[in-house]
Motif scaffolding. Structure first.
Motif, PDB file in Angstrom:
ATOM      1  N   THR A  20      50.159  47.053  49.521  1.00  0.00           N
ATOM      2  CA  THR A  20      49.426  47.367  50.752  1.00  0.00           C
ATOM      3  C   THR A  20      50.493  47.807  51.775  1.00  0.00           C
ATOM      4  O   THR A  20      50.041  48.303  52.832  1.00  0.00           O
ATOM      5  N   THR A  98      44.148  48.829  47.238  1.00  0.00           N
ATOM      6  CA  THR A  98      43.208  48.084  48.391  1.00  0.00           C
ATOM      7  C   THR A  98      42.943  48.568  49.664  1.00  0.00           C
ATOM      8  O   THR A  98      43.921  48.815  50.458  1.00  0.00           O
ATOM      9  N   HIS A 101      39.533  44.264  52.176  1.00  0.00           N
ATOM     10  CA  HIS A 101      39.435  42.778  51.283  1.00  0.00           C
ATOM     11  C   HIS A 101      38.669  41.489  52.241  1.00  0.00           C
ATOM     12  O   HIS A 101      39.545  41.500  52.935  1.00  0.00           O
ATOM     13  N   ARG A 130      39.863  42.663  40.289  1.00  0.00           N
ATOM     14  CA  ARG A 130      39.422  41.656  41.454  1.00  0.00           C
ATOM     15  C   ARG A 130      37.977  41.186  41.426  1.00  0.00           C
ATOM     16  O   ARG A 130      37.791  40.151  41.752  1.00  0.00           O
ATOM     17  N   ALA A 141      42.222  37.348  44.527  1.00  0.00           N
ATOM     18  CA  ALA A 141      43.714  37.445  44.954  1.00  0.00           C
ATOM     19  C   ALA A 141      44.238  36.207  45.335  1.00  0.00           C
ATOM     20  O   ALA A 141      43.567  35.329  45.645  1.00  0.00           O
ATOM     21  N   PRO A 142      45.660  35.949  44.943  1.00  0.00           N
ATOM     22  CA  PRO A 142      46.512  36.769  44.223  1.00  0.00           C
ATOM     23  C   PRO A 142      46.306  36.591  42.883  1.00  0.00           C
ATOM     24  O   PRO A 142      45.996  35.760  42.349  1.00  0.00           O
ATOM     25  N   LEU A 143      46.570  37.719  42.008  1.00  0.00           N
ATOM     26  CA  LEU A 143      46.407  37.718  40.719  1.00  0.00           C
ATOM     27  C   LEU A 143      47.720  37.816  39.736  1.00  0.00           C
ATOM     28  O   LEU A 143      47.618  37.591  38.611  1.00  0.00           O
ATOM     29  N   ALA A 144      48.749  37.944  40.490  1.00  0.00           N
ATOM     30  CA  ALA A 144      50.112  38.078  39.857  1.00  0.00           C
ATOM     31  C   ALA A 144      50.529  36.527  39.256  1.00  0.00           C
ATOM     32  O   ALA A 144      51.255  36.676  38.151  1.00  0.00           O
ATOM     33  N   ASN A 165      56.367  36.797  46.878  1.00  0.00           N
ATOM     34  CA  ASN A 165      56.226  38.260  47.003  1.00  0.00           C
ATOM     35  C   ASN A 165      56.249  38.517  48.386  1.00  0.00           C
ATOM     36  O   ASN A 165      55.296  38.110  49.022  1.00  0.00           O
ATOM     37  N   VAL A 169      51.744  41.976  52.758  1.00  0.00           N
ATOM     38  CA  VAL A 169      51.342  40.690  52.713  1.00  0.00           C
ATOM     39  C   VAL A 169      52.184  39.728  51.813  1.00  0.00           C
ATOM     40  O   VAL A 169      53.020  40.283  50.852  1.00  0.00           O
ATOM     41  N   ASN A 171      52.680  36.624  49.260  1.00  0.00           N
ATOM     42  CA  ASN A 171      51.872  35.549  48.380  1.00  0.00           C
ATOM     43  C   ASN A 171      52.866  34.525  47.608  1.00  0.00           C
ATOM     44  O   ASN A 171      54.075  35.259  47.368  1.00  0.00           O
ATOM     45  N   ASP A 192      47.801  33.621  49.458  1.00  0.00           N
ATOM     46  CA  ASP A 192      48.632  34.630  50.334  1.00  0.00           C
ATOM     47  C   ASP A 192      49.190  33.478  51.482  1.00  0.00           C
ATOM     48  O   ASP A 192      48.623  32.662  52.032  1.00  0.00           O
ATOM     49  N   GLU A 330      55.200  43.492  40.314  1.00  0.00           N
ATOM     50  CA  GLU A 330      53.735  43.548  40.465  1.00  0.00           C
ATOM     51  C   GLU A 330      53.287  44.583  39.516  1.00  0.00           C
ATOM     52  O   GLU A 330      52.125  44.325  38.960  1.00  0.00           O
TER      53      GLU A 330
HETATM   54  C1  LIG Z   1      43.373  41.988  48.005  1.00  0.00           C
HETATM   55  C2  LIG Z   1      44.898  42.646  47.646  1.00  0.00           C
HETATM   56  O1  LIG Z   1      45.067  43.673  47.170  1.00  0.00           O
HETATM   57  N1  LIG Z   1      45.845  41.720  47.721  1.00  0.00           N
HETATM   58  C3  LIG Z   1      47.180  42.127  47.406  1.00  0.00           C
HETATM   59  C4  LIG Z   1      47.814  41.828  48.820  1.00  0.00           C
HETATM   60  O2  LIG Z   1      49.336  42.245  48.448  1.00  0.00           O
HETATM   61  C5  LIG Z   1      49.956  40.941  48.420  1.00  0.00           C
HETATM   62  C6  LIG Z   1      48.976  40.140  48.551  1.00  0.00           C
HETATM   63  O3  LIG Z   1      48.068  40.450  49.089  1.00  0.00           O
HETATM   64  C7  LIG Z   1      48.379  39.606  47.360  1.00  0.00           C
HETATM   65  O4  LIG Z   1      47.152  38.629  47.529  1.00  0.00           O
HETATM   66  C8  LIG Z   1      47.700  40.721  46.515  1.00  0.00           C
HETATM   67  O5  LIG Z   1      48.474  41.341  45.563  1.00  0.00           O
HETATM   68  C9  LIG Z   1      49.217  40.742  44.824  1.00  0.00           C
HETATM   69  C10 LIG Z   1      49.843  41.991  43.661  1.00  0.00           C
HETATM   70  C11 LIG Z   1      48.437  39.694  43.659  1.00  0.00           C
HETATM   71  O6  LIG Z   1      47.307  39.941  43.532  1.00  0.00           O
HETATM   72  O7  LIG Z   1      48.960  38.965  43.020  1.00  0.00           O
END
Ligand SMILES: CC(=O)N[C@H]1[C@@H]2OC[C@@H](O2)[C@@H](O)[C@@H]1O[C@H](C)C(=O)O
Ligand SMILES: Nc1ncnc2c1ncn2[C@@H]1O[C@H](COP(=O)(O)OP(=O)(O)OP(=O)(O)O)[C@@H](O)[C@H]1O
Length: 375
Positions: A20, A98, A101, A130, A141-144, A165, A169, A171, A192, A330
């Motif tokens: 982002t 992104t 969102h 996503r 989100a988050p997906l990590a 992270n 943004v 998270n 987040d 990431e």
């Molecule tokens: C919608 C989107 O791209 N969200 C990102 C963004 O960047 C940080 C935070 O917001 C996290 O929610 C996400 O990325 C990381 C990689 C995630 O999905 O874990």
């Protein structure tokens, strides 16, 4: 005979993230079977030019139209250029960029077409990670977090810990490594925390033409304006129960809260807003974590790191303290998630995105001549 993606054992995956903060594309190789991490491989980075960044910025907050199409072409071209030098892999995980969102309203949009990459690079590509989660009621989100769980196992953690992270943004992922699988109850809680570097960057760009507060230099000469900080923390987002997620520009009034302040005081206050949002978020952890491991560009900002240390009860360290690479986590996460998607494993859970049931989100595009190996 064509090439095949194997269904078991470790594979080499190349993950790519365009975050982002819009600075550029990170890629990283990971060896994994979709569960354990077997090793980390080469990494790469390609910055966006200022012209490319302007194209991406013009698409932010839009769901379709020429600006979105132009952004997609920039993202695809940058990824193809960078990935050409890192193709000793079986599979690619492509997050894209992104641009919008709003999971409860229009959804979530990552631009860049994975089939363009599969065609240009001749490797299977997993992308659009996503959308499935959002269509199953999740935040997308988050997906990590599933990868953070694997990292906790990899470093041999035995007690709960958090990964934070600090990108555009912020998270947070709470991990209980005593729970063996990320999809099992109690393994994870994620959300987040709030805006992180994006408002600092945007403010400094507008005021001083700077891309970031390098080394926290501007903030270090300022004083936090507590009235503005309290107004910011009164935002309903912070008292909402997780899981929850944000778009990059979800707090447009933030800059207004500091607009009357000096450059240094405003930057210090925006930095304190990021740290305070994290501290507020930490209160949602089911158990106090033993440590907080920080990843993403914000860990390079000593003012931000010190603000976190004074406001939290646990040690705050960059992920390098446990041998991980905070600039690449990431990208590695999307390599990991790509293997999970290709093998039919989940990538999110009710406690990471609020999704109704565990889901493995993503499209697998296989180039001509490739197939899936059964078993
Ligand atoms: C919608 C989107 O791209 N969200 C990102 C963004 O960047 C940080 C935070 O917001 C996290 O929610 C996400 O990325 C990381 C990689 C995630 O999905 O874990
Ligand atoms: N040396 C530094 N000093 C201060 N801040 C820094 C430094 N290096 C990076 N940053 C901050 O970190 C940001 C980049 O962080 P990162 O690359 O983690 O973001 P991202 O991956 O684009 O975002 P997200 O995780 O939200 O998708 C920069 O834009 C800057 O604000």
């Amino acid at each position: 005979m064509g090439k095949a993606i194997s269904k078991s054992g470790p594979v080499r995956a190349l993950g790519a993230m365009s975050g982002t903060s819009l600075d550029g594309v990170d890629v990283a190789v990971l060896e994994t079977d979709g569960q354990a991490i077997f090793g980390f491989g080469e990494v790469g980075y390609r910055a966006y030019s200022s012209e490319e960044r302007a194209v991406l910025r013009a698409a932010l907050g839009q769901w379709s139209g020429d600006a979105v199409t132009a952004a997609a072409r920039v993202v695809e071209a940058a990824h193809v250029e960078l990935m050409r030098d890192h193709l000793d892999v079986d599979l690619i995980g492509f997050h894209g960029q992104t641009v919008a969102h709003a999971p409860r309203l229009q959804g979530t949009l990552q631009v860049g077409d994975g089939s363009v990459l599969a065609e240009a690079l001749g490797r299977p590509v997993v992308w659009d990670f996503r959308s499935d989660d959002v269509s199953m009621g999740g935040e997308g989100a988050p997906l990590a977090p599933f990868f953070h769980h694997a990292c906790a196992q990899y470093i041999g953690a035995t007690e709960p810990l958090c990964f934070l992270n600090l990108g555009g943004v912020g998270n947070l992922t709470y991990v209980d490594p005593r729970v063996a699988r990320p999809e099992d109850a109690g393994a994870l809680l994620a959300f987040d925390t709030g805006p992180a570097n994006a408002p600092i960057n945007d403010f400094l760009q507008a005021r001083l033409g700077l891309q970031m507060d390098e080394g926290g230099k501007v903030a270090s000469g300022g004083t936090v304006e507590h009235g503005a900080l309290e107004l910011f923390l009164a935002e309903p987002y912070f008292s909402r129960m997780p899981p929850k997620s944000l778009d990059r520009n979800d707090f447009p009034e933030m800059i207004g809260l500091v607009s009357e302040l000096s450059d240094a005081d405003a930057t210090a206050t925006l930095t304190a807003m990021c740290a305070a949002a994290v501290a507020q978020g930490m209160e949602h952890c089911p158990e106090p974590p033993k440590r907080l491991l920080v990843t993403g560009g914000g860990r390079h900002n000593p003012v931000l790191m010190e603000m976190l240390r004074v406001s939290l009860d646990c040690p705050v360290e960059p992920v390098e303290a446990v041998g991980l690479d905070g600039d690449m986590l990431e990208a590695q996460a999307f390599a990991y998630l790509a293997v999970r998607v290709a093998r039919g494993l989940a990538t999110s859970a009710p406690r990471t995105t609020g999704v109704r049931a565990c889901v493995g989100g993503g499209i697998l595009t296989v180039p001509d001549g490739w197939s899936m190996r059964a078993g």
